[in-house]
Design an enzyme around this catalytic site. Structure first.
Site, PDB file in Angstrom:
ATOM      1  N   ASP A  93       0.970  -1.103  -0.068  1.00 36.50           N
ATOM      2  CA  ASP A  93       0.037  -0.081   0.015  1.00 36.50           C
ATOM      3  C   ASP A  93       0.956   1.174  -0.204  1.00 36.50           C
ATOM      4  O   ASP A  93       2.116   1.003   0.134  1.00 36.50           O
ATOM      5  CB  ASP A  93      -0.921  -0.171   1.123  1.00 36.50           C
ATOM      6  CG  ASP A  93      -0.239  -0.031   2.362  1.00 36.50           C
ATOM      7  OD1 ASP A  93       0.971   0.187   2.536  1.00 36.50           O
ATOM      8  OD2 ASP A  93      -0.676   0.042   3.665  1.00 36.50           O
ATOM      9  N   SER A  94       0.168   2.379  -0.127  1.00 38.15           N
ATOM     10  CA  SER A  94       1.288   3.546  -0.434  1.00 38.15           C
ATOM     11  C   SER A  94       1.787   4.182   0.578  1.00 38.15           C
ATOM     12  O   SER A  94       2.811   4.824   0.666  1.00 38.15           O
ATOM     13  CB  SER A  94       0.335   4.510  -1.392  1.00 38.15           C
ATOM     14  OG  SER A  94      -0.587   5.018  -0.392  1.00 38.15           O
ATOM     15  N   GLY A  95       1.009   3.809   1.897  1.00 39.70           N
ATOM     16  CA  GLY A  95       1.527   4.366   3.150  1.00 39.70           C
ATOM     17  C   GLY A  95       0.661   5.695   3.483  1.00 39.70           C
ATOM     18  O   GLY A  95       0.855   6.219   4.536  1.00 39.70           O
ATOM     19  N   GLY A  96      -0.159   6.079   2.727  1.00 40.66           N
ATOM     20  CA  GLY A  96      -0.833   7.269   2.862  1.00 40.66           C
ATOM     21  C   GLY A  96      -1.984   6.955   3.955  1.00 40.66           C
ATOM     22  O   GLY A  96      -2.054   7.950   5.079  1.00 40.66           O
ATOM     23  N   PHE A  97      -2.334   5.703   4.560  1.00 40.58           N
ATOM     24  CA  PHE A  97      -3.274   5.303   5.278  1.00 40.58           C
ATOM     25  C   PHE A  97      -2.548   5.585   6.867  1.00 40.58           C
ATOM     26  O   PHE A  97      -3.145   6.367   7.951  1.00 40.58           O
ATOM     27  CB  PHE A  97      -3.868   4.113   5.429  1.00 40.58           C
ATOM     28  CG  PHE A  97      -4.813   3.767   6.562  1.00 40.58           C
ATOM     29  CD1 PHE A  97      -6.367   4.178   6.662  1.00 40.58           C
ATOM     30  CD2 PHE A  97      -4.574   2.961   7.558  1.00 40.58           C
ATOM     31  CE1 PHE A  97      -6.964   3.885   7.702  1.00 40.58           C
ATOM     32  CE2 PHE A  97      -5.130   2.587   8.698  1.00 40.58           C
ATOM     33  CZ  PHE A  97      -6.634   3.194   8.586  1.00 40.58           C
ATOM     34  N   ASP A 147      -3.024   8.439  -1.691  1.00 38.28           N
ATOM     35  CA  ASP A 147      -4.315   9.075  -1.598  1.00 38.28           C
ATOM     36  C   ASP A 147      -4.538   9.712  -0.405  1.00 38.28           C
ATOM     37  O   ASP A 147      -3.647   9.509   0.672  1.00 38.28           O
ATOM     38  CB  ASP A 147      -5.407   8.000  -1.814  1.00 38.28           C
ATOM     39  CG  ASP A 147      -5.425   6.966  -0.724  1.00 38.28           C
ATOM     40  OD1 ASP A 147      -4.344   6.624  -0.253  1.00 38.28           O
ATOM     41  OD2 ASP A 147      -6.451   6.337  -0.364  1.00 38.28           O
ATOM     42  N   GLN A 190     -11.817   7.144  -3.921  1.00 37.42           N
ATOM     43  CA  GLN A 190     -12.491   7.832  -2.545  1.00 37.42           C
ATOM     44  C   GLN A 190     -13.604   8.401  -2.538  1.00 37.42           C
ATOM     45  O   GLN A 190     -14.279   8.220  -3.695  1.00 37.42           O
ATOM     46  CB  GLN A 190     -11.347   8.577  -2.035  1.00 37.42           C
ATOM     47  CG  GLN A 190     -10.165   8.066  -1.602  1.00 37.42           C
ATOM     48  CD  GLN A 190     -10.114   7.289  -0.149  1.00 37.42           C
ATOM     49  OE1 GLN A 190     -11.103   7.661   0.507  1.00 37.42           O
ATOM     50  NE2 GLN A 190      -8.970   6.959   0.316  1.00 37.42           N
ATOM     51  N   GLY A 217     -11.200   3.995   1.904  1.00 38.24           N
ATOM     52  CA  GLY A 217     -11.961   4.998   2.553  1.00 38.24           C
ATOM     53  C   GLY A 217     -13.176   4.255   3.325  1.00 38.24           C
ATOM     54  O   GLY A 217     -14.310   4.752   3.707  1.00 38.24           O
ATOM     55  N   ASP A 267      -7.825  -7.152   1.968  1.00 37.21           N
ATOM     56  CA  ASP A 267      -6.547  -7.050   2.952  1.00 37.21           C
ATOM     57  C   ASP A 267      -7.051  -6.919   3.989  1.00 37.21           C
ATOM     58  O   ASP A 267      -7.964  -5.865   4.275  1.00 37.21           O
ATOM     59  CB  ASP A 267      -5.459  -6.493   2.545  1.00 37.21           C
ATOM     60  CG  ASP A 267      -5.558  -4.978   2.843  1.00 37.21           C
ATOM     61  OD1 ASP A 267      -4.839  -4.706   3.939  1.00 37.21           O
ATOM     62  OD2 ASP A 267      -6.268  -4.298   2.048  1.00 37.21           O
ATOM     63  N   CYS A 305     -12.287 -27.512  11.759  1.00 36.07           N
ATOM     64  CA  CYS A 305     -11.224 -27.037  11.029  1.00 36.07           C
ATOM     65  C   CYS A 305     -10.195 -28.012  10.881  1.00 36.07           C
ATOM     66  O   CYS A 305      -9.842 -28.641  11.996  1.00 36.07           O
ATOM     67  CB  CYS A 305     -10.804 -25.692  11.819  1.00 36.07           C
ATOM     68  SG  CYS A 305      -9.181 -24.997  10.950  1.00 36.07           S
ATOM     69  N   CYS A 307      -6.891 -27.313  10.227  1.00 38.66           N
ATOM     70  CA  CYS A 307      -5.454 -26.699  10.111  1.00 38.66           C
ATOM     71  C   CYS A 307      -4.604 -27.186  11.215  1.00 38.66           C
ATOM     72  O   CYS A 307      -5.077 -28.150  11.977  1.00 38.66           O
ATOM     73  CB  CYS A 307      -5.647 -25.078  10.551  1.00 38.66           C
ATOM     74  SG  CYS A 307      -5.780 -24.610  12.261  1.00 38.66           S
ATOM     75  N   CYS A 310      -5.632 -26.865  15.012  1.00 42.65           N
ATOM     76  CA  CYS A 310      -6.906 -27.605  15.309  1.00 42.65           C
ATOM     77  C   CYS A 310      -6.687 -29.188  15.352  1.00 42.65           C
ATOM     78  O   CYS A 310      -7.176 -29.719  15.934  1.00 42.65           O
ATOM     79  CB  CYS A 310      -7.895 -27.113  14.561  1.00 42.65           C
ATOM     80  SG  CYS A 310      -8.642 -25.469  14.743  1.00 42.65           S
ATOM     81  N   HIS A 336      -3.993 -20.195  12.602  1.00 39.18           N
ATOM     82  CA  HIS A 336      -5.622 -20.870  12.423  1.00 39.18           C
ATOM     83  C   HIS A 336      -6.495 -19.819  11.830  1.00 39.18           C
ATOM     84  O   HIS A 336      -7.254 -20.030  10.917  1.00 39.18           O
ATOM     85  CB  HIS A 336      -6.019 -21.056  13.852  1.00 39.18           C
ATOM     86  CG  HIS A 336      -7.720 -21.158  13.740  1.00 39.18           C
ATOM     87  ND1 HIS A 336      -8.188 -22.346  13.586  1.00 39.18           N
ATOM     88  CD2 HIS A 336      -8.792 -20.160  14.138  1.00 39.18           C
ATOM     89  CE1 HIS A 336      -9.555 -22.120  13.478  1.00 39.18           C
ATOM     90  NE2 HIS A 336      -9.763 -20.988  13.882  1.00 39.18           N
TER      91      HIS A 336
END
Length: 378
Positions: A93-97, A147, A190, A217, A267, A305, A307, A310, A336
């Site tokens: 991601d761009s780092g904006g957040f 952004d 946005q 957003g 994500d 599950c 995994c 589990c 898990h």
């Protein structure tokens, strides 16, 4: 083009779609959930374990890697894939957040954002050009434009100015992008809850012809039904021959509801973050394994599950590990939770291929407990 989208099938019942995204480091199936590896590691998980649970693509964070260890070191190592020993696709991601959420002191100008380092207090400056240069050096398959991330709720006037700036910054990002042949730069739509601004943002970005588009957003505190409404109005505006990415969404209900509304990529830090508090996602809802009632419970975290966690350990044992702050406990719950979401996405893809995602949603929500009046999400 570095990254291309191949549509495989659209679900007759819901309109959701399965497809494949082809990248320089391989192909991944969509809809996909991407585990988050903020600092070039998915916390507690080795790359081999991520492959065991079939993580097809992971996400890393531009802002954090720019500050530590520095993009120059990652570049010198041969790029992020080599640095962290991961040979499948990576998105940054761009780092904006992070600039907007972590830094208490920030000033947004047309040039970029002046802010203070969230750890040291040092004065820093981040611009569209810098965000792209850092990502070009890190070397992911997919990178994001810088952004402006407005708070929720924000006034219409603020949001209108913010959308216009995000569009201007997107254009600057495209101009600064030095590696279009082996890295795809995605645009970010946005506009908050304002549908007309979402449409304006989508028009602006589509005119720039990015190889993929994200919807930003959302998942910032707005109610679920508002998020779904925005998706219903926004996703159809996006080109059907390019991937669509809903940023920061990772609760099971939102993954299903997003897929139904045409989203391909998701994500979120949710599954890994809550795992480190001892909260697990299970087929019958959320389970806080550190609670006292599991002290003598010798059943697995989730009976349904298969995994590694589990199949091999009990709730009582995992609770003991979490209680005593043993690292293995956090590893087992993280393993898990990620397995659970990646498995859920496999089931979603299968349901789409069989034209029954609507039925799947109904059955899953019922079993998970989302239909109860007092149902708790995470």
């Amino acid at each position: 083009m570095a990254v291309t989208y191949e549509l495989i099938k659209t679900c007759k019942q819901t309109g959701a779609r399965i497809g494949k995204v082809h990248t320089p480091h391989g192909t991944f199936d969509t809809p996909v959930f991407m585990p988050v590896g903020t600092l070039a590691t998915v916390k507690t998980m080795s790359p081999e374990e991520l492959k065991e649970i079939d993580a097809q693509i992971i996400l890393s964070n531009t802002y954090h890697l720019w500050l530590r260890p520095g993009e120059d070191i990652v570049k010198e190592a041969g790029g992020l894939h080599r640095f962290m020993n991961w040979d499948r696709p990576i998105l940054t991601d761009s780092g904006g957040f992070q600039v907007f959420s972590l830094s208490k002191m920030r000033e947004i100008t047309e040039e970029g954002v002046h802010f203070r380092h969230h750890l040291s207090g040092e004065k820093l400056f981040f611009s569209p050009e810098k965000a792209v240069q850092v990502q070009n050096d890190l070397g992911p398959d997919i990178m994001m434009v810088l952004d402006e991330c407005p708070p929720y709720p924000a006034s219409y006037e603020y949001m209108e100015k913010s959308v216009a700036r995000t569009s201007r910054w997107a254009e600057r990002c495209l101009e600064a992008h030095k590696r279009p042949d082996d890295q795809a730069l995605f645009g970010i739509i946005q506009g908050g809850e304002y549908i007309d601004l979402r449409k304006k943002s989508a028009q602006d970005l589509i005119s720039l012809d990015f190889p993929g588009y994200a919807i930003g957003g959302l998942s910032v505190g707005e109610p679920k039904d508002l998020m779904n409404k925005v998706l219903e109005e926004t996703t159809p505006l996006l080109p059907s021959d390019k991937p669509r990415y809903l940023m920061g969404v990772g609760s099971p209900d939102s993954l299903i509801d997003g897929a139904i509304r045409g989203i391909d990529m998701f994500d979120c830090v949710l599954p890994t973050r809550i795992a480190r508090n001892g909260t697990c996602m299970t087929s019958t809802g959320r389970l806080v394994v550190r609670n006292a009632k599991y002290a003598r419970d010798f059943s697995p975290i989730d009976e349904n599950c298969d995994c590694y966690t589990c199949k091999n350990y009990t709730r009582a044992y995992v609770r003991h590990l979490i209680h005593t702050n043993e690292i293995l406990g956090f590893r087992l719950t993280t393993y898990h939770n990620l397995y659970f979401l990646l498995e859920l996405m496999k089931q979603v893809r299968k349901a789409i291929s069989e034209d029954r995602l609507g039925d799947f949603r109904e059955a899953f929500f019922e079993q998970y407990g989302f239909n109860k009046d007092n149902s708790r999400n995470f």
